[in-house]
Design a protein around this motif. Structure first.
Motif, PDB file in Angstrom:
ATOM      1  N   LEU A  34     -13.910 -14.485  18.992  1.00  6.23           N
ATOM      2  CA  LEU A  34     -14.573 -15.340  18.149  1.00  6.23           C
ATOM      3  C   LEU A  34     -13.929 -15.599  16.756  1.00  6.23           C
ATOM      4  CD1 LEU A  34     -17.045 -14.395  19.816  1.00  6.23           C
ATOM      5  CD2 LEU A  34     -18.344 -14.167  17.708  1.00  6.23           C
ATOM      6  N   SER A  35     -13.614 -16.869  16.403  1.00  2.20           N
ATOM      7  CA  SER A  35     -12.666 -16.876  15.070  1.00  2.20           C
ATOM      8  C   SER A  35     -13.428 -17.986  14.378  1.00  2.20           C
ATOM      9  CB  SER A  35     -11.409 -17.477  15.624  1.00  2.20           C
ATOM     10  OG  SER A  35     -10.587 -17.521  14.501  1.00  2.20           O
ATOM     11  N   LYS A  36     -13.536 -17.706  12.929  1.00  2.00           N
ATOM     12  CA  LYS A  36     -14.033 -18.690  12.072  1.00  2.00           C
ATOM     13  C   LYS A  36     -13.261 -19.923  11.854  1.00  2.00           C
ATOM     14  CE  LYS A  36     -13.034 -16.728   7.422  1.00  2.00           C
ATOM     15  NZ  LYS A  36     -13.502 -16.363   6.134  1.00  2.00           N
ATOM     16  N   ARG A  41      -4.624 -21.451  13.273  1.00  2.00           N
ATOM     17  CA  ARG A  41      -4.662 -21.378  11.685  1.00  2.00           C
ATOM     18  C   ARG A  41      -4.980 -20.116  11.089  1.00  2.00           C
ATOM     19  NH1 ARG A  41      -8.710 -24.906   9.341  1.00  2.00           N
ATOM     20  NH2 ARG A  41      -7.195 -24.841   7.585  1.00  2.00           N
ATOM     21  N   SER A  42      -4.929 -19.161  12.048  1.00  2.00           N
ATOM     22  CA  SER A  42      -4.902 -17.820  11.324  1.00  2.00           C
ATOM     23  C   SER A  42      -3.838 -17.438  10.321  1.00  2.00           C
ATOM     24  CB  SER A  42      -5.264 -16.660  12.404  1.00  2.00           C
ATOM     25  OG  SER A  42      -6.123 -16.872  13.070  1.00  2.00           O
ATOM     26  N   HIS A  43      -4.032 -16.469   9.540  1.00  2.00           N
ATOM     27  CA  HIS A  43      -3.100 -16.202   8.454  1.00  2.00           C
ATOM     28  C   HIS A  43      -1.787 -15.699   8.945  1.00  2.00           C
ATOM     29  CE1 HIS A  43      -1.562 -16.151   4.394  1.00  2.00           C
ATOM     30  NE2 HIS A  43      -0.975 -14.990   4.439  1.00  2.00           N
ATOM     31  N   THR A  44      -1.949 -14.931  10.174  1.00  2.00           N
ATOM     32  CA  THR A  44      -0.451 -14.683  10.890  1.00  2.00           C
ATOM     33  C   THR A  44       0.669 -15.617  10.706  1.00  2.00           C
ATOM     34  OG1 THR A  44      -1.594 -13.059  12.079  1.00  2.00           O
ATOM     35  CG2 THR A  44       0.342 -13.596  13.010  1.00  2.00           C
ATOM     36  N   GLY A  45      -0.148 -16.835  11.171  1.00  2.00           N
ATOM     37  CA  GLY A  45       0.917 -18.136  11.211  1.00  2.00           C
ATOM     38  C   GLY A  45       1.650 -18.286   9.867  1.00  2.00           C
ATOM     39  N   GLY A 379      -5.321  -4.626  12.892  1.00  2.00           N
ATOM     40  CA  GLY A 379      -4.752  -5.392  11.987  1.00  2.00           C
ATOM     41  C   GLY A 379      -4.868  -5.229  10.612  1.00  2.00           C
ATOM     42  N   GLU A 380      -4.940  -6.125   9.620  1.00  2.00           N
ATOM     43  CA  GLU A 380      -5.155  -6.094   8.194  1.00  2.00           C
ATOM     44  C   GLU A 380      -6.380  -5.372   7.765  1.00  2.00           C
ATOM     45  OE1 GLU A 380      -3.075  -8.959   5.907  1.00  2.00           O
ATOM     46  OE2 GLU A 380      -4.193  -7.986   3.955  1.00  2.00           O
ATOM     47  N   CYS A 381      -7.565  -5.884   8.400  1.00  2.00           N
ATOM     48  CA  CYS A 381      -8.882  -5.246   8.164  1.00  2.00           C
ATOM     49  C   CYS A 381      -8.997  -3.875   8.342  1.00  2.00           C
ATOM     50  CB  CYS A 381      -9.947  -6.260   8.682  1.00  2.00           C
ATOM     51  SG  CYS A 381     -10.048  -5.657  10.484  1.00  2.00           S
ATOM     52  N   ASN A 395       6.148  -4.876   8.332  1.00  2.00           N
ATOM     53  CA  ASN A 395       5.456  -3.713   9.014  1.00  2.00           C
ATOM     54  C   ASN A 395       3.969  -4.193   9.233  1.00  2.00           C
ATOM     55  OD1 ASN A 395       7.366  -1.811   9.198  1.00  2.00           O
ATOM     56  ND2 ASN A 395       6.755  -0.348   7.789  1.00  2.00           N
ATOM     57  N   SER A 396       3.547  -5.116   8.733  1.00  2.00           N
ATOM     58  CA  SER A 396       2.194  -5.704   9.039  1.00  2.00           C
ATOM     59  C   SER A 396       2.277  -6.215  10.522  1.00  2.00           C
ATOM     60  CB  SER A 396       1.707  -6.484   7.954  1.00  2.00           C
ATOM     61  OG  SER A 396       0.485  -7.047   8.570  1.00  2.00           O
ATOM     62  N   LEU A 397       3.129  -7.179  10.705  1.00  2.00           N
ATOM     63  CA  LEU A 397       3.413  -7.817  12.107  1.00  2.00           C
ATOM     64  C   LEU A 397       3.366  -6.541  13.220  1.00  2.00           C
ATOM     65  CD1 LEU A 397       5.468 -11.002  11.263  1.00  2.00           C
ATOM     66  CD2 LEU A 397       3.024 -10.889  11.616  1.00  2.00           C
TER      67      LEU A 397
HETATM   68  C1  LIG Z   1       2.273 -15.563   3.186  1.00  2.00           C
HETATM   69  C2  LIG Z   1       2.288 -14.738   3.902  1.00  2.00           C
HETATM   70  C3  LIG Z   1       3.490 -13.817   4.640  1.00  2.00           C
HETATM   71  C4  LIG Z   1       3.748 -12.933   5.160  1.00  2.00           C
HETATM   72  N1  LIG Z   1       4.786 -12.416   5.754  1.00  2.00           N
HETATM   73  C5  LIG Z   1       4.669 -11.234   6.519  1.00  2.00           C
HETATM   74  C6  LIG Z   1       6.186 -11.105   7.024  1.00  2.00           C
HETATM   75  O1  LIG Z   1       7.082 -11.654   7.049  1.00  2.00           O
HETATM   76  N2  LIG Z   1       6.163  -9.816   7.900  1.00  2.00           N
HETATM   77  C7  LIG Z   1       4.998  -9.054   7.880  1.00  2.00           C
HETATM   78  O2  LIG Z   1       4.943  -8.135   8.674  1.00  2.00           O
HETATM   79  N3  LIG Z   1       3.726  -9.283   7.404  1.00  2.00           N
HETATM   80  C8  LIG Z   1       3.600 -10.401   6.527  1.00  2.00           C
HETATM   81  N4  LIG Z   1       2.643 -10.918   5.887  1.00  2.00           N
HETATM   82  C9  LIG Z   1       1.210 -10.043   6.210  1.00  2.00           C
HETATM   83  C10 LIG Z   1       0.854 -10.518   7.645  1.00  2.00           C
HETATM   84  O3  LIG Z   1       1.123 -11.924   7.839  1.00  2.00           O
HETATM   85  C11 LIG Z   1      -0.921 -10.219   7.980  1.00  2.00           C
HETATM   86  O4  LIG Z   1      -1.150  -8.901   7.429  1.00  2.00           O
HETATM   87  C12 LIG Z   1      -1.240 -10.115   9.292  1.00  2.00           C
HETATM   88  O5  LIG Z   1      -0.832 -11.448   9.877  1.00  2.00           O
HETATM   89  C13 LIG Z   1      -2.712 -10.207   9.368  1.00  2.00           C
HETATM   90  O6  LIG Z   1      -2.970 -10.368  10.718  1.00  2.00           O
HETATM   91  P1  LIG Z   1      -4.510 -10.279  11.383  1.00  2.00           P
HETATM   92  O7  LIG Z   1      -4.212 -10.509  12.769  1.00  2.00           O
HETATM   93  O8  LIG Z   1      -5.061  -8.809  10.999  1.00  2.00           O
HETATM   94  O9  LIG Z   1      -5.201 -11.082  10.563  1.00  2.00           O
HETATM   95  P2  LIG Z   1      -5.278 -12.861  10.423  1.00  2.00           P
HETATM   96  O10 LIG Z   1      -3.841 -13.315  11.091  1.00  2.00           O
HETATM   97  O11 LIG Z   1      -5.358 -13.124   8.922  1.00  2.00           O
HETATM   98  O12 LIG Z   1      -6.444 -13.448  11.094  1.00  2.00           O
HETATM   99  C14 LIG Z   1      -7.827 -13.213  11.046  1.00  2.00           C
HETATM  100  C15 LIG Z   1      -8.620 -14.092  11.880  1.00  2.00           C
HETATM  101  O13 LIG Z   1      -9.962 -13.372  11.681  1.00  2.00           O
HETATM  102  C16 LIG Z   1     -10.797 -14.573  11.655  1.00  2.00           C
HETATM  103  N5  LIG Z   1     -11.840 -14.128  10.719  1.00  2.00           N
HETATM  104  C17 LIG Z   1     -11.793 -13.916   9.703  1.00  2.00           C
HETATM  105  N6  LIG Z   1     -13.109 -13.567   9.043  1.00  2.00           N
HETATM  106  C18 LIG Z   1     -14.087 -14.117  10.257  1.00  2.00           C
HETATM  107  C19 LIG Z   1     -15.481 -14.080  10.464  1.00  2.00           C
HETATM  108  N7  LIG Z   1     -16.367 -13.827   9.531  1.00  2.00           N
HETATM  109  N8  LIG Z   1     -15.797 -14.537  11.747  1.00  2.00           N
HETATM  110  C20 LIG Z   1     -15.007 -15.012  12.718  1.00  2.00           C
HETATM  111  N9  LIG Z   1     -13.578 -14.877  12.368  1.00  2.00           N
HETATM  112  C21 LIG Z   1     -13.403 -14.507  11.192  1.00  2.00           C
HETATM  113  C22 LIG Z   1      -9.851 -15.825  11.487  1.00  2.00           C
HETATM  114  O14 LIG Z   1     -10.450 -16.860  11.867  1.00  2.00           O
HETATM  115  C23 LIG Z   1      -8.649 -15.203  11.733  1.00  2.00           C
HETATM  116  O15 LIG Z   1      -8.649 -15.600  13.337  1.00  2.00           O
HETATM  117  C24 LIG Z   1       2.401 -12.165   5.548  1.00  2.00           C
HETATM  118  C25 LIG Z   1       1.258 -12.611   4.469  1.00  2.00           C
HETATM  119  C26 LIG Z   1       1.025 -13.648   3.935  1.00  2.00           C
HETATM  120  C27 LIG Z   1      -0.069 -14.132   3.374  1.00  2.00           C
END
Ligand SMILES: Cc1cc2nc3c(=O)[nH]c(=O)nc-3n(C[C@H](O)[C@H](O)[C@H](O)COP(=O)(O)OP(=O)(O)OC[C@H]3O[C@@H](n4cnc5c(N)ncnc54)[C@H](O)[C@@H]3O)c2cc1C
Length: 582
Positions: A34-36, A41-45, A379-381, A395-397
């Motif tokens: 499930l994704s909002k 379009r998630s921030h990982t992109g 992940g980040e949460c 290190n986050s990726l």
């Molecule tokens: C501009 C930028 C550049 C970065 N560059 C780097 C880098 O070069 N190297 C590195 O290691 N890290 C980098 N980071 C950090 C890294 O990208 C993020 O910490 C990481 O991608 C987070 O991944 P994630 O899968 O935890 O969450 P995200 O990719 O943020 O995805 C979150 C997902 O949760 C979903 N979601 C959220 N709330 C809800 C809800 N209520 N209901 C349903 N779905 C929900 C969203 O739709 C999305 O799909 C960068 C961050 C930013 C902002």
């Protein structure tokens, strides 16, 4: 409106790198993602600079060095058993991405190219090492596309634009989630054996941030509301180089390629603060140094920014290795980085804290690591904790992919061993009523109608002023009062859009509620921690205090809304805490 029911063995909330990687580890099982947002379009992109792994393609490197750098970068708050996994498994994870077709940038002989990044060194701190694997400055974009395509190939079931608003826990077990379908406002109950939260960060609680609009801490807040504590919320990272005023990120890869920071006198000021690593010192340190320069009147033309100078790198390097950020700077500032320096200021970037988990992504609910069966986060949460008080770039990726996959693997085990938990007959109904009240304007206690935009703006501005890079007990106490006031006013929020179709007003109201939750936890945790460590800098307690504070905080929301803390020890295996010099 009647609720719609679904049943899936596993529900993954979030389709960024962490959620998608977990789904891939669960290939062949009944998994719903499930994704909002639409997954890609998630921030990982948006991740630009790269993913760290000690491949040693350009020069000698070892996972032990990567582990050491991560622990030192974390200001010794990271759990070292988890960091060891991160540094070891980074290598195979990058190889997997390559085999799935990720178009990495290459060395002339065809290996994955690597570049320098802040805090990454050889021989335990000797000098900078090339460890970051990258695809120009669109590494995250490529990771997201690659993982999403693999998910389609393996028939993962995606529910796009579903916003999760509640975690269901029945008799001490996780039973599913409640979500709104954004397209038509319909409320859905997902009954599941296991739920993984992979909902990303919450940089949107600050005014100047690199984070996408959707990063409002939903998963962290929803877990908190369900009684789960949140860990290390006082540590929020500011990245040194956001575009002035806008916060849009200029990757650290720009400094990895040789970019320099300059103050208003044209001095390379990092020479004074970090004589060995200079502009590649960790982010917490550089962000503080920039603010010091600004406070002492050495901003550019006395303004609130410094320069990031890339002009000496030449057009070829800039266009080949940093094409996207070059475009951003041209588009948003009308400046050509080939010819002119870029105005930058620190920008709210990354949440080190989050939902506490063990090394298999299992959510733990107390200082003795008691597990909440069936609930996972990655992940980040999540907070494993591999980043401690300050995360190193790249290190986050690694974290999202390594621990996303480990969570997926453990979920496969768990759902094989367990039946579906019972689901309460009225699950989701109270949430349905709350949402209906909001949408129909029946919210509030009759006070003045409040607007979401006003409250959010006040929150972001005040957090920036009172709870960002430099903190004091006075400012944090003021922020705490402000948050109390904002919470009261939030009860009277009224939205304009009464419809059910793509009601973004309603989404933003819910997101504001989540932001208030994470801001409250951040400020309370920052007020409690009377020391300075990593990204948490208290001007009234400027030293690190290992005697009293070498421990993780767990924030609990009491029944009366008050926040209480418990603490748990840091796991130290190889590296005893030392003074951090760069
Ligand atoms: C501009 C930028 C550049 C970065 N560059 C780097 C880098 O070069 N190297 C590195 O290691 N890290 C980098 N980071 C950090 C890294 O990208 C993020 O910490 C990481 O991608 C987070 O991944 P994630 O899968 O935890 O969450 P995200 O990719 O943020 O995805 C979150 C997902 O949760 C979903 N979601 C959220 N709330 C809800 C809800 N209520 N209901 C349903 N779905 C929900 C969203 O739709 C999305 O799909 C960068 C961050 C930013 C902002």
């Amino acid at each position: 409106m009647a609720l719609v029911y679904h049943q899936h063995e596993v529900v993954i909330v979030g389709a960024g790198g962490a959620g998608l990687m977990a789904a891939l580890a669960l290939r062949g099982r009944d998994v719903a993602v499930l994704s909002k947002l639409h997954p890609v379009r998630s921030h990982t992109g948006a991740a630009q600079g790269g993913i760290g792994a000690a491949l040693g393609n350009m020069e000698e490197d070892h996972w032990e060095w990567h582990m050491f750098d991560t622990v030192k970068g974390s200001d010794y708050l990271a759990d070292q058993d988890a960091v060891e996994i991160l540094a070891r498994e980074a290598v195979e994870t990058v190889m997997d991405l390559e085999h799935w077709g990720l178009p990495f940038s290459r060395t002339p002989e065809g290996k994955i190219a690597q570049r320098k990044f802040g805090g990454h060194t050889k021989e335990y701190g000797k000098e900078a090492v090339r460890r970051s694997c990258y695809a120009a400055d669109r590494t995250g974009h490529m990771i997201l596309q690659t993982c999403y395509q693999q998910g389609i190939r393996h028939q993962v079931k995606y529910y796009n634009e579903y916003m999760v608003v509640e975690l269901l826990v029945e008799s001490g077990r996780t039973a599913g989630v409640v979500a709104v379908s954004i397209a038509d406002g319909q409320l859905h109950v997902f009954h599941a054996k296991a739920v993984l939260f992979a909902t990303g960060g919450f940089g949107r609680m600050y005014e100047v941030t690199s984070n996408a609009h959707a990063l409002t801490g939903d998963g962290v807040a929803v877990a908190w509301q369900a009684g789960v504590p949140i860990e290390d919320m006082e540590f929020f990272q500011f990245h040194p180089t956001g575009i002035y005023r806008l916060g849009i990120l200029i990757t650290e890869g720009a400094r990895g390629e040789g970019g320099k920071l300059l103050n208003g006198k044209g001095e390379r000021f990092m020479e004074r603060y970090a004589p060995s690593m200079l502009d590649l010192a960790p982010r917490d340190i550089i962000s503080r140094c920039i603010y010091r320069e600004l406070r002492e009147g050495r901003g550019i033309h006395g303004q609130g920014y410094v320069h990031l100078d890339l002009t000496h790198l030449g057009a070829k390097v800039i266009h080949e290795k940093l094409p996207d950020i070059t475009d951003f700077v041209r588009t948003y500032l009308g400046i050509d980085p080939v010819k002119e320096p870029i105005p930058v200021q620190p920008t709210a970037h990354y949440a080190m804290g989050g939902i506490p988990t063990d090394m298999w992504g299992r959510v733990v609910v107390d200082e003795k690591n008691k597990i909440l069966p069936g609930f996972y986060a990655a992940g980040e949460c999540a907070c494993v904790s591999v980043h401690g008080a300050n995360r190193l770039g790249t290190n986050s990726l690694v974290d999202i992919l390594v621990f996303g996959r480990r969570a997926g693997r453990d979920i496969a085990r768990y759902v094989g061993e367990n039946e579906y938990p019972p689901l309460a007959p009225h699950a989701g109904e109270a949430t349905g009523e709350r949402l209906a009240r909001l949408r129909e304007g029946r919210n509030g206690s009759g006070g003045r109608a409040e607007s979401v935009a006003d409250l959010r703006e006040t929150l972001q501005r005040e957090m920036m002023e009172k709870a960002s890079v430099f903190r004091t007990s006075g400012l944090l106490a003021q922020m705490s009062e402000k948050l109390f006031e904002l919470r009261q006013r939030f009860q009277n929020v009224v939205i304009q859009d009464r419809s059910t179709v793509f009601n973004t007003d309603l989404m933003e109201a819910l997101e504001l509620g989540f932001l208030l939750d994470v801001a409250e936890a951040t400020v309370a945790a920052a007020l409690a921690r009377s020391e300075s460590r990593g990204a948490h800098f208290r001007e009234d307690f400027p030293q690190r205090d290992d005697q009293n504070w070498l421990k993780h905080s767990l924030a609990y929301r009491g029944a009366d809304g008050k926040i209480e803390f418990k603490y748990k020890p840091v796991t130290i295996t190889r590296f005893e805490p030392k003074e951090r010099k760069y």
